[in-house]
Design a protein around this motif. Structure first.
Motif, PDB file in Angstrom:
ATOM      1  N   ILE A   8       9.521 -24.207  77.418  1.00 36.18           N
ATOM      2  CA  ILE A   8       8.317 -24.153  76.592  1.00 36.18           C
ATOM      3  C   ILE A   8       7.999 -25.537  76.028  1.00 36.18           C
ATOM      4  CG2 ILE A   8       7.376 -23.251  74.424  1.00 36.18           C
ATOM      5  CD1 ILE A   8       8.869 -20.622  75.086  1.00 36.18           C
ATOM      6  N   SER A   9       9.004 -26.268  75.563  1.00 32.95           N
ATOM      7  CA  SER A   9       8.750 -27.613  75.029  1.00 32.95           C
ATOM      8  C   SER A   9       8.309 -28.566  76.138  1.00 32.95           C
ATOM      9  CB  SER A   9       9.974 -28.157  74.298  1.00 32.95           C
ATOM     10  OG  SER A   9      11.030 -28.378  75.195  1.00 32.95           O
ATOM     11  N   PHE A  10       8.894 -28.450  77.325  1.00 34.75           N
ATOM     12  CA  PHE A  10       8.484 -29.293  78.441  1.00 34.75           C
ATOM     13  C   PHE A  10       7.030 -29.046  78.811  1.00 34.75           C
ATOM     14  CE2 PHE A  10       7.959 -29.680  83.103  1.00 34.75           C
ATOM     15  CZ  PHE A  10       8.039 -31.052  83.187  1.00 34.75           C
ATOM     16  N   VAL A  11       6.650 -27.788  78.908  1.00 36.44           N
ATOM     17  CA  VAL A  11       5.274 -27.449  79.266  1.00 36.44           C
ATOM     18  C   VAL A  11       4.318 -27.933  78.175  1.00 36.44           C
ATOM     19  CG1 VAL A  11       3.674 -25.529  79.646  1.00 36.44           C
ATOM     20  CG2 VAL A  11       5.887 -25.542  80.784  1.00 36.44           C
ATOM     21  N   VAL A  15       1.518 -30.750  78.888  1.00 38.13           N
ATOM     22  CA  VAL A  15       0.102 -30.402  78.805  1.00 38.13           C
ATOM     23  C   VAL A  15      -0.611 -31.320  77.817  1.00 38.13           C
ATOM     24  CG1 VAL A  15      -1.479 -28.597  78.000  1.00 38.13           C
ATOM     25  CG2 VAL A  15       0.350 -28.020  79.576  1.00 38.13           C
ATOM     26  N   ILE A  16      -0.020 -31.547  76.649  1.00 42.90           N
ATOM     27  CA  ILE A  16      -0.630 -32.439  75.663  1.00 42.90           C
ATOM     28  C   ILE A  16      -0.776 -33.844  76.246  1.00 42.90           C
ATOM     29  CG2 ILE A  16      -0.273 -33.569  73.429  1.00 42.90           C
ATOM     30  CD1 ILE A  16       0.976 -30.906  72.494  1.00 42.90           C
ATOM     31  N   SER A  17       0.251 -34.315  76.951  1.00 44.86           N
ATOM     32  CA  SER A  17       0.201 -35.657  77.528  1.00 44.86           C
ATOM     33  C   SER A  17      -0.864 -35.772  78.620  1.00 44.86           C
ATOM     34  CB  SER A  17       1.567 -36.038  78.099  1.00 44.86           C
ATOM     35  OG  SER A  17       2.537 -36.055  77.083  1.00 44.86           O
ATOM     36  N   ILE A  18      -0.923 -34.795  79.504  1.00 43.40           N
ATOM     37  CA  ILE A  18      -1.885 -34.843  80.608  1.00 43.40           C
ATOM     38  C   ILE A  18      -3.317 -34.748  80.087  1.00 43.40           C
ATOM     39  CG2 ILE A  18      -2.733 -33.549  82.612  1.00 43.40           C
ATOM     40  CD1 ILE A  18       0.251 -32.904  83.206  1.00 43.40           C
ATOM     41  N   ILE A  19      -3.565 -33.825  79.164  1.00 40.74           N
ATOM     42  CA  ILE A  19      -4.918 -33.687  78.613  1.00 40.74           C
ATOM     43  C   ILE A  19      -5.302 -34.950  77.847  1.00 40.74           C
ATOM     44  CG2 ILE A  19      -6.312 -32.434  76.911  1.00 40.74           C
ATOM     45  CD1 ILE A  19      -4.885 -29.878  77.840  1.00 40.74           C
ATOM     46  N   GLY A  20      -4.374 -35.489  77.066  1.00 45.32           N
ATOM     47  CA  GLY A  20      -4.668 -36.707  76.315  1.00 45.32           C
ATOM     48  C   GLY A  20      -4.963 -37.892  77.214  1.00 45.32           C
ATOM     49  N   ALA A  92      -4.245 -52.311  77.173  1.00 40.75           N
ATOM     50  CA  ALA A  92      -3.657 -51.449  76.145  1.00 40.75           C
ATOM     51  C   ALA A  92      -3.578 -50.009  76.631  1.00 40.75           C
ATOM     52  CB  ALA A  92      -4.476 -51.541  74.862  1.00 40.75           C
ATOM     53  N   TYR A  93      -4.632 -49.537  77.314  1.00 44.63           N
ATOM     54  CA  TYR A  93      -4.616 -48.182  77.869  1.00 44.63           C
ATOM     55  C   TYR A  93      -3.494 -48.042  78.900  1.00 44.63           C
ATOM     56  CZ  TYR A  93      -9.302 -47.599  75.840  1.00 44.63           C
ATOM     57  OH  TYR A  93     -10.372 -47.521  74.996  1.00 44.63           O
ATOM     58  N   ALA A  94      -3.303 -49.064  79.721  1.00 44.32           N
ATOM     59  CA  ALA A  94      -2.250 -49.017  80.738  1.00 44.32           C
ATOM     60  C   ALA A  94      -0.869 -48.974  80.088  1.00 44.32           C
ATOM     61  CB  ALA A  94      -2.366 -50.212  81.671  1.00 44.32           C
ATOM     62  N   LEU A  95      -0.655 -49.763  79.031  1.00 41.93           N
ATOM     63  CA  LEU A  95       0.639 -49.755  78.348  1.00 41.93           C
ATOM     64  C   LEU A  95       0.943 -48.387  77.741  1.00 41.93           C
ATOM     65  CD1 LEU A  95       0.631 -53.232  76.579  1.00 41.93           C
ATOM     66  CD2 LEU A  95       2.161 -52.485  78.401  1.00 41.93           C
ATOM     67  N   VAL A  96      -0.035 -47.782  77.113  1.00 45.05           N
ATOM     68  CA  VAL A  96       0.182 -46.469  76.509  1.00 45.05           C
ATOM     69  C   VAL A  96       0.375 -45.407  77.583  1.00 45.05           C
ATOM     70  CG1 VAL A  96      -0.918 -44.672  75.118  1.00 45.05           C
ATOM     71  CG2 VAL A  96      -0.926 -47.027  74.343  1.00 45.05           C
ATOM     72  N   THR A  97      -0.335 -45.521  78.697  1.00 45.71           N
ATOM     73  CA  THR A  97      -0.153 -44.581  79.802  1.00 45.71           C
ATOM     74  C   THR A  97       1.269 -44.653  80.352  1.00 45.71           C
ATOM     75  OG1 THR A  97      -2.487 -44.742  80.387  1.00 45.71           O
ATOM     76  CG2 THR A  97      -0.989 -43.915  82.082  1.00 45.71           C
ATOM     77  N   ILE A  98       1.762 -45.861  80.567  1.00 46.23           N
ATOM     78  CA  ILE A  98       3.133 -46.036  81.057  1.00 46.23           C
ATOM     79  C   ILE A  98       4.126 -45.495  80.045  1.00 46.23           C
ATOM     80  CG2 ILE A  98       4.887 -47.765  81.628  1.00 46.23           C
ATOM     81  CD1 ILE A  98       2.557 -49.453  82.784  1.00 46.23           C
ATOM     82  N   SER A  99       3.858 -45.727  78.768  1.00 46.20           N
ATOM     83  CA  SER A  99       4.748 -45.253  77.719  1.00 46.20           C
ATOM     84  C   SER A  99       4.825 -43.730  77.681  1.00 46.20           C
ATOM     85  CB  SER A  99       4.281 -45.781  76.362  1.00 46.20           C
ATOM     86  OG  SER A  99       5.015 -45.194  75.318  1.00 46.20           O
ATOM     87  N   VAL A 100       3.694 -43.071  77.744  1.00 45.76           N
ATOM     88  CA  VAL A 100       3.683 -41.606  77.659  1.00 45.76           C
ATOM     89  C   VAL A 100       4.291 -40.984  78.905  1.00 45.76           C
ATOM     90  CG1 VAL A 100       2.163 -39.589  77.581  1.00 45.76           C
ATOM     91  CG2 VAL A 100       1.759 -41.497  76.044  1.00 45.76           C
TER      92      VAL A 100
END
Length: 110
Positions: A8-11, A15-20, A92-100
């Motif tokens: 449940i935590s993985f999903v 989901v939050i990461s992909i939608i964001g 900056a968007y690329a750095l945050v994308t890699i981070s998430v």
């Protein structure tokens, strides 16, 4: 029971990461895009904290990798705040994308 909570935590985190991330790249409104970006940068730091704190204390290399993903998110936030050009914001968007993405993969897969 514990594996069910892990799934449940993985999903939820996935989901939050992909939608964001999708919203960050697809929104046209700059104000909304900045809001999503700030949320994702804090989200990436939170994932790094959870990932690093959940590891045993003698796994220093793995903890440093997890903290590194959080530092990438903080670096993306700093770049976003300091830059006024479109290329700086894209970096900056690329750095945050890699981070998430890296933080989620580090937490659940590696």
């Amino acid at each position: 029971m514990a594996l069910g909570l892990l799934v449940i935590s993985f999903v939820g985190i996935s989901v939050i990461s992909i939608i964001g991330l999708a919203l960050m790249y697809l929104l046209k409104n700059e104000r909304a895009k900045a809001g999503v970006f700030y949320f994702l940068s804090i989200w990436g730091m939170g994932i790094a904290i959870l990932s690093a704190m959940s590891l045993p204390s003698n796994w220093m290399t793995q903890q440093l990798i997890a903290w590194g993903f959080g530092i990438l998110s903080a670096a993306g936030l700093i770049v976003h705040l300091k830059s006024s050009s479109a290329s700086g914001r894209t970096a900056a968007y690329a750095l945050v994308t890699i981070s998430v993405i890296g933080g989620v993969l580090k937490m659940f897969i590696f």
